[in-house]
Write a protein that holds these residues in place. Sequence first.
Motif, PDB file in Angstrom:
ATOM      1  N   VAL A 111      64.206  34.959  83.779  1.00 14.05           N
ATOM      2  CA  VAL A 111      63.739  33.607  83.417  1.00 14.05           C
ATOM      3  C   VAL A 111      62.547  33.404  84.451  1.00 14.05           C
ATOM      4  CG1 VAL A 111      65.791  32.660  82.513  1.00 14.05           C
ATOM      5  CG2 VAL A 111      65.337  32.206  84.791  1.00 14.05           C
ATOM      6  N   LYS A 112      62.245  34.118  85.343  1.00  7.32           N
ATOM      7  CA  LYS A 112      61.357  33.796  86.342  1.00  7.32           C
ATOM      8  C   LYS A 112      59.814  33.193  85.830  1.00  7.32           C
ATOM      9  CE  LYS A 112      59.206  38.210  87.571  1.00  7.32           C
ATOM     10  NZ  LYS A 112      59.094  39.278  88.371  1.00  7.32           N
ATOM     11  N   ASP A 113      59.301  33.856  84.724  1.00  7.72           N
ATOM     12  CA  ASP A 113      57.905  33.349  84.065  1.00  7.72           C
ATOM     13  C   ASP A 113      58.151  32.450  82.969  1.00  7.72           C
ATOM     14  OD1 ASP A 113      56.727  34.605  86.485  1.00  7.72           O
ATOM     15  OD2 ASP A 113      56.635  36.694  85.379  1.00  7.72           O
ATOM     16  N   LYS A 114      59.302  32.007  82.562  1.00  7.69           N
ATOM     17  CA  LYS A 114      59.758  31.343  81.348  1.00  7.69           C
ATOM     18  C   LYS A 114      59.731  29.751  81.554  1.00  7.69           C
ATOM     19  CE  LYS A 114      62.630  35.022  79.106  1.00  7.69           C
ATOM     20  NZ  LYS A 114      61.547  35.671  79.166  1.00  7.69           N
ATOM     21  N   ASP A 115      59.079  29.078  80.651  1.00 15.02           N
ATOM     22  CA  ASP A 115      58.937  27.499  80.799  1.00 15.02           C
ATOM     23  C   ASP A 115      60.562  27.153  80.696  1.00 15.02           C
ATOM     24  OD1 ASP A 115      59.061  24.787  78.675  1.00 15.02           O
ATOM     25  OD2 ASP A 115      57.310  25.026  80.045  1.00 15.02           O
ATOM     26  N   LYS A 116      60.794  25.857  81.249  1.00 15.66           N
ATOM     27  CA  LYS A 116      62.114  25.484  81.726  1.00 15.66           C
ATOM     28  C   LYS A 116      62.751  24.925  80.131  1.00 15.66           C
ATOM     29  CE  LYS A 116      61.562  23.873  86.261  1.00 15.66           C
ATOM     30  NZ  LYS A 116      62.399  24.132  86.998  1.00 15.66           N
ATOM     31  N   ASN A 117      61.938  24.488  79.174  1.00 10.42           N
ATOM     32  CA  ASN A 117      62.384  24.148  77.897  1.00 10.42           C
ATOM     33  C   ASN A 117      62.603  25.355  76.984  1.00 10.42           C
ATOM     34  OD1 ASN A 117      63.383  21.896  76.307  1.00 10.42           O
ATOM     35  ND2 ASN A 117      61.516  21.861  75.387  1.00 10.42           N
ATOM     36  N   GLU A 118      62.256  26.603  77.351  1.00 12.13           N
ATOM     37  CA  GLU A 118      62.368  27.624  76.393  1.00 12.13           C
ATOM     38  C   GLU A 118      63.689  28.161  76.405  1.00 12.13           C
ATOM     39  OE1 GLU A 118      60.752  32.207  76.551  1.00 12.13           O
ATOM     40  OE2 GLU A 118      59.326  30.628  77.312  1.00 12.13           O
ATOM     41  N   PHE A 119      64.111  28.316  75.069  1.00 14.59           N
ATOM     42  CA  PHE A 119      65.402  28.934  74.728  1.00 14.59           C
ATOM     43  C   PHE A 119      65.717  30.449  75.356  1.00 14.59           C
ATOM     44  CE2 PHE A 119      65.522  25.942  71.328  1.00 14.59           C
ATOM     45  CZ  PHE A 119      66.912  25.509  71.314  1.00 14.59           C
ATOM     46  N   LEU A 120      66.780  30.501  75.998  1.00 12.32           N
ATOM     47  CA  LEU A 120      67.223  31.720  76.853  1.00 12.32           C
ATOM     48  C   LEU A 120      66.868  32.975  75.907  1.00 12.32           C
ATOM     49  CD1 LEU A 120      67.917  32.016  79.795  1.00 12.32           C
ATOM     50  CD2 LEU A 120      70.210  32.093  79.206  1.00 12.32           C
ATOM     51  N   PHE A 121      67.412  32.741  74.566  1.00 13.60           N
ATOM     52  CA  PHE A 121      67.273  34.027  73.754  1.00 13.60           C
ATOM     53  C   PHE A 121      66.533  33.661  72.495  1.00 13.60           C
ATOM     54  CE2 PHE A 121      71.635  33.620  76.022  1.00 13.60           C
ATOM     55  CZ  PHE A 121      71.587  34.749  76.891  1.00 13.60           C
ATOM     56  N   LYS A 122      65.323  33.552  73.022  1.00 17.26           N
ATOM     57  CA  LYS A 122      64.520  33.123  72.054  1.00 17.26           C
ATOM     58  C   LYS A 122      64.140  34.147  70.863  1.00 17.26           C
ATOM     59  CE  LYS A 122      59.589  31.515  72.423  1.00 17.26           C
ATOM     60  NZ  LYS A 122      58.324  31.256  73.028  1.00 17.26           N
ATOM     61  N   SER A 123      63.914  33.558  69.703  1.00 17.68           N
ATOM     62  CA  SER A 123      63.471  34.302  68.766  1.00 17.68           C
ATOM     63  C   SER A 123      62.292  34.760  68.537  1.00 17.68           C
ATOM     64  CB  SER A 123      64.150  33.567  67.348  1.00 17.68           C
ATOM     65  OG  SER A 123      63.627  34.307  66.330  1.00 17.68           O
TER      66      SER A 123
END
Length: 180
Positions: free
Chosen positions: A84-96
């Motif tokens: 998750v290091k470069d992901k937005d906090k609101n992004e789903f963890l298992f994004k489609s």
Amino acid sequence: MNIVQPIRDKELIKDIKDYLKEQSERNYILFLLGINTGLRIKDLLSLRVRDVEGWSIYIREAKTGKTNEVFMPPKVKKAVRQYVKDKDKNEFLFKSRQGKNKPITVSMAYYILRDVAEEFDLERIGCHSLRKTYGYHHYHINNNVVGLMKMLNHSDPEITLRYIGVRQDDLNKMQKKMDI
């Protein structure tokens, strides 16, 4: 309805993790969290990056409505932190890949696990196998069916033992002794 089983063999679990890591980091983390937290697939898929920032995951379970705290073991936390290091906090963890910010579906998670089952010639594997694998290994490590029962929100230890396949293992051992 097919009854799925836990993945009992630790060496096989290691091989599956290696396979998934090579295929897709998302799918690897899904498997890793599933077998190490015991969360149901719908609850896993509802997680966002912000939900896994601490050592524990706080979640309101979709099925029961109960709020639950699930601790992430250090190796899992390290892998999740990297993921998750470069992901937005609101992004789903298992994004489609479909839509802007939507999680994969339960059907897609099932497809991922069916691919694993095919690759490793496994039978009776599905989304619930992740939760059952957690339960099976938790029981064999801690030998505490009452604690596991509470973690899985079951009402009776017998239900928990049947759920994680321990009762079936016992029955199979007895059947193997039969030689009339």
